[in-house]
Design a protein around this motif. Structure first.
Motif, short mmCIF file in Angstrom:
data_model
loop_
_atom_site.label_atom_id
_atom_site.label_comp_id
_atom_site.label_asym_id
_atom_site.label_seq_id
_atom_site.Cartn_x
_atom_site.Cartn_y
_atom_site.Cartn_z
N VAL A 64 30.54 142.87 -77.84
CA VAL A 64 29.59 143.71 -77.12
C VAL A 64 28.60 142.84 -76.35
O VAL A 64 28.28 143.10 -75.18
CB VAL A 64 28.85 144.65 -78.09
N ARG A 65 28.10 141.78 -76.99
CA ARG A 65 27.16 140.89 -76.31
C ARG A 65 27.80 140.23 -75.10
O ARG A 65 27.19 140.13 -74.02
CB ARG A 65 26.66 139.81 -77.28
N ASP A 66 29.05 139.80 -75.25
CA ASP A 66 29.75 139.16 -74.14
C ASP A 66 29.91 140.12 -72.97
O ASP A 66 29.75 139.75 -71.81
CB ASP A 66 31.11 138.66 -74.63
N ARG A 67 30.22 141.38 -73.28
CA ARG A 67 30.36 142.38 -72.21
C ARG A 67 29.03 142.64 -71.52
O ARG A 67 28.96 142.75 -70.29
CB ARG A 67 30.91 143.69 -72.80
N LEU A 68 27.95 142.72 -72.29
CA LEU A 68 26.64 142.97 -71.70
C LEU A 68 26.20 141.80 -70.82
O LEU A 68 25.58 142.00 -69.76
CB LEU A 68 25.61 143.22 -72.80
N VAL A 69 26.48 140.58 -71.26
CA VAL A 69 26.14 139.41 -70.44
C VAL A 69 26.90 139.45 -69.13
O VAL A 69 26.35 139.13 -68.06
CB VAL A 69 26.43 138.11 -71.21
N SER A 70 28.18 139.85 -69.17
CA SER A 70 28.96 139.96 -67.94
C SER A 70 28.39 141.02 -67.02
O SER A 70 28.31 140.82 -65.79
CB SER A 70 30.43 140.28 -68.28
N ARG A 71 27.98 142.15 -67.59
CA ARG A 71 27.38 143.21 -66.77
C ARG A 71 26.06 142.75 -66.15
O ARG A 71 25.76 143.06 -65.00
CB ARG A 71 27.15 144.46 -67.62
N ARG A 72 25.27 141.99 -66.91
CA ARG A 72 24.01 141.49 -66.36
C ARG A 72 24.25 140.54 -65.20
O ARG A 72 23.57 140.60 -64.17
CB ARG A 72 23.20 140.80 -67.45
N THR A 73 25.24 139.66 -65.37
CA THR A 73 25.57 138.74 -64.28
C THR A 73 26.04 139.50 -63.05
O THR A 73 25.65 139.16 -61.92
CB THR A 73 26.67 137.77 -64.75
N ALA A 74 26.85 140.53 -63.25
CA ALA A 74 27.32 141.34 -62.12
C ALA A 74 26.15 142.05 -61.43
O ALA A 74 26.11 142.16 -60.20
CB ALA A 74 28.35 142.35 -62.60
N THR A 75 25.20 142.53 -62.22
CA THR A 75 24.03 143.22 -61.65
C THR A 75 23.19 142.25 -60.81
O THR A 75 22.75 142.58 -59.70
CB THR A 75 23.18 143.82 -62.77
N ILE A 76 22.95 141.06 -61.34
CA ILE A 76 22.18 140.06 -60.59
C ILE A 76 22.89 139.68 -59.30
O ILE A 76 22.26 139.57 -58.23
CB ILE A 76 21.95 138.81 -61.47
N ASN A 77 24.21 139.51 -59.38
CA ASN A 77 24.97 139.15 -58.18
C ASN A 77 24.94 140.26 -57.14
O ASN A 77 24.91 139.98 -55.93
CB ASN A 77 26.42 138.83 -58.55
N GLN A 78 24.92 141.51 -57.60
CA GLN A 78 24.87 142.62 -56.65
C GLN A 78 23.52 142.68 -55.95
O GLN A 78 23.43 142.96 -54.75
CB GLN A 78 25.17 143.94 -57.36
N ILE A 79 22.45 142.41 -56.68
CA ILE A 79 21.12 142.36 -56.06
C ILE A 79 21.10 141.27 -54.99
O ILE A 79 20.60 141.47 -53.87
CB ILE A 79 20.03 142.11 -57.12
N ARG A 80 21.64 140.09 -55.33
CA ARG A 80 21.68 139.00 -54.35
C ARG A 80 22.50 139.37 -53.13
O ARG A 80 22.13 139.05 -51.99
CB ARG A 80 22.27 137.74 -55.00
N ALA A 81 23.63 140.06 -53.34
CA ALA A 81 24.49 140.45 -52.23
C ALA A 81 23.77 141.40 -51.29
O ALA A 81 23.87 141.27 -50.06
CB ALA A 81 25.77 141.08 -52.77
N PHE A 82 23.06 142.37 -51.85
CA PHE A 82 22.31 143.31 -51.00
C PHE A 82 21.23 142.59 -50.20
O PHE A 82 20.99 142.91 -49.02
CB PHE A 82 21.70 144.41 -51.86
N LEU A 83 20.56 141.63 -50.82
CA LEU A 83 19.52 140.89 -50.10
C LEU A 83 20.13 140.02 -49.00
O LEU A 83 19.55 139.91 -47.90
CB LEU A 83 18.73 140.01 -51.08
N ILE A 84 21.28 139.41 -49.27
CA ILE A 84 21.93 138.59 -48.25
C ILE A 84 22.36 139.44 -47.06
O ILE A 84 22.27 139.00 -45.90
CB ILE A 84 23.14 137.84 -48.87
N GLU A 85 22.81 140.66 -47.32
CA GLU A 85 23.17 141.56 -46.22
C GLU A 85 21.97 141.90 -45.35
O GLU A 85 22.13 142.24 -44.18
CB GLU A 85 23.79 142.84 -46.80
N GLN A 86 20.77 141.78 -45.93
CA GLN A 86 19.55 141.99 -45.16
C GLN A 86 19.03 140.69 -44.55
O GLN A 86 17.94 140.67 -43.97
CB GLN A 86 18.47 142.60 -46.06
#
Length: 285
Positions: A64-86
């Motif tokens: 469960v911890r490993d899955r949550l860490v992966s989801r957190r990394t994906a969330t951070i990367n998505q925030i970065r992607a949206f900012l880069i698009e701007q």
């Protein structure tokens, strides 16, 4: 068959794969069962005990911890992607993004639409929730490591903390499924992949068999040790590490050290003795 049979639990045994060569006739349930039964009678096939409920619970916490860490990394990367698009780039690191995110949204309010800003804020709230969940599960794992005697012994090894100790106990129990430390290292996938023929031995990259999660933790522990060369002399493997550092690439050195740590960890777990940083006999296993 014998190499895989020594390597851990039923998930890594993959008995149907070994029984495929014993399949007679076409594939159906009856022939499959007969082939599996015949493969199970082979004398060089090793079985392991069932996991206890505590080991299953601990393994579930890690997953469960490993899955949550992966989801957190994906969330951070998505925030970065949206900012880069701007047209906004933030330097690497989660802390840098966390510290500058709201300042960016405030200063670039004329460039970022309110809808996009709300989406990014929502992702940041998801990030905070994931942080809280990860901290909660990590706290449970650390509490178990303080209560479990095997975990306490494992944490006497340099670089081994609550995550590795509990992950190892959850994966292999007391380590009695392996005859020696090098078998455990092979199960983790930390040994070179071998393709030998005609009397010529060919070694390639590491095999990456077995537990990916546990292998990653051991490599991370090795990299932490490599960051502090002033402490190498305190360990029994210090002279070996100094000599290896002069001839190996950093990543190869980290993998080799991770393999050595895994073998030492198996010895500590199997024989129930804490790691002695000056005991050179422990490395002979």
């Amino acid at each position: 068959m014998s190499g895989e049979g020594k390597r851990g639990d039923w998930s890594s045994l993959k008995l149907p794969r070994f029984s495929s060569t014993l399949l007679k006739g076409q594939k159906n349930d009856y022939n499959d069962a007969e082939a599996i039964a015949e493969a199970a009678l082979r004398p060089n096939l090793h079985f392991v005990r069932e996991k206890t409920q505590n080991e299953l619970d601990l393994q579930a916490c890690h997953r469960v911890r490993d899955r949550l860490v992966s989801r957190r990394t994906a969330t951070i990367n998505q925030i970065r992607a949206f900012l880069i698009e701007q047209g906004i780039a933030v330097r690497t690191g989660a802390r840098a993004l966390r510290n500058s995110l709201f300042e960016i949204l405030k200063n670039r309010a004329d460039e970022i639409s309110s809808r996009m800003s709300n989406l990014i804020v929502g992702l940041y709230e998801d990030w905070l929730w994931l942080d809280e969940r990860i901290e909660t599960i990590t706290g449970e794992i650390e509490e178990i490591s303080r209560q479990e005697a095997n975990c306490q012994r494992l944490m006497s090894i340099p670089g081994v903390g609550p995550l590795i100790s509990t992950g190892m106990v959850a994966a292999i129990g007391a380590g009695d499924a392996f005859e020696r430390g090098r078998d455990f290292g092979a199960w983790l996938g930390l040994v070179p992949r071998q393709y030998s023929t005609g009397g010529k031995t060919i070694l390639g990259r590491i095999s990456k068999h077995g537990s990916r999660h546990l292998r990653t933790l051991f490599i991370q522990a090795a990299k932490v040790i490599l960051m502090r060369p002033q402490n190498w002399e305190r360990y029994s493997f210090g002279p070996w590490l100094k000599a290896a550092a002069e001839r190996l690439h950093h990543n190869k050195l980290a993998t080799a050290l991770a393999n050595k740590l895994a073998r030492i960890a198996w010895s500590v777990l199997r024989y129930g003795k804490k790691f002695d940083s000056q005991d050179r006999e422990a490395l002979a296993v």
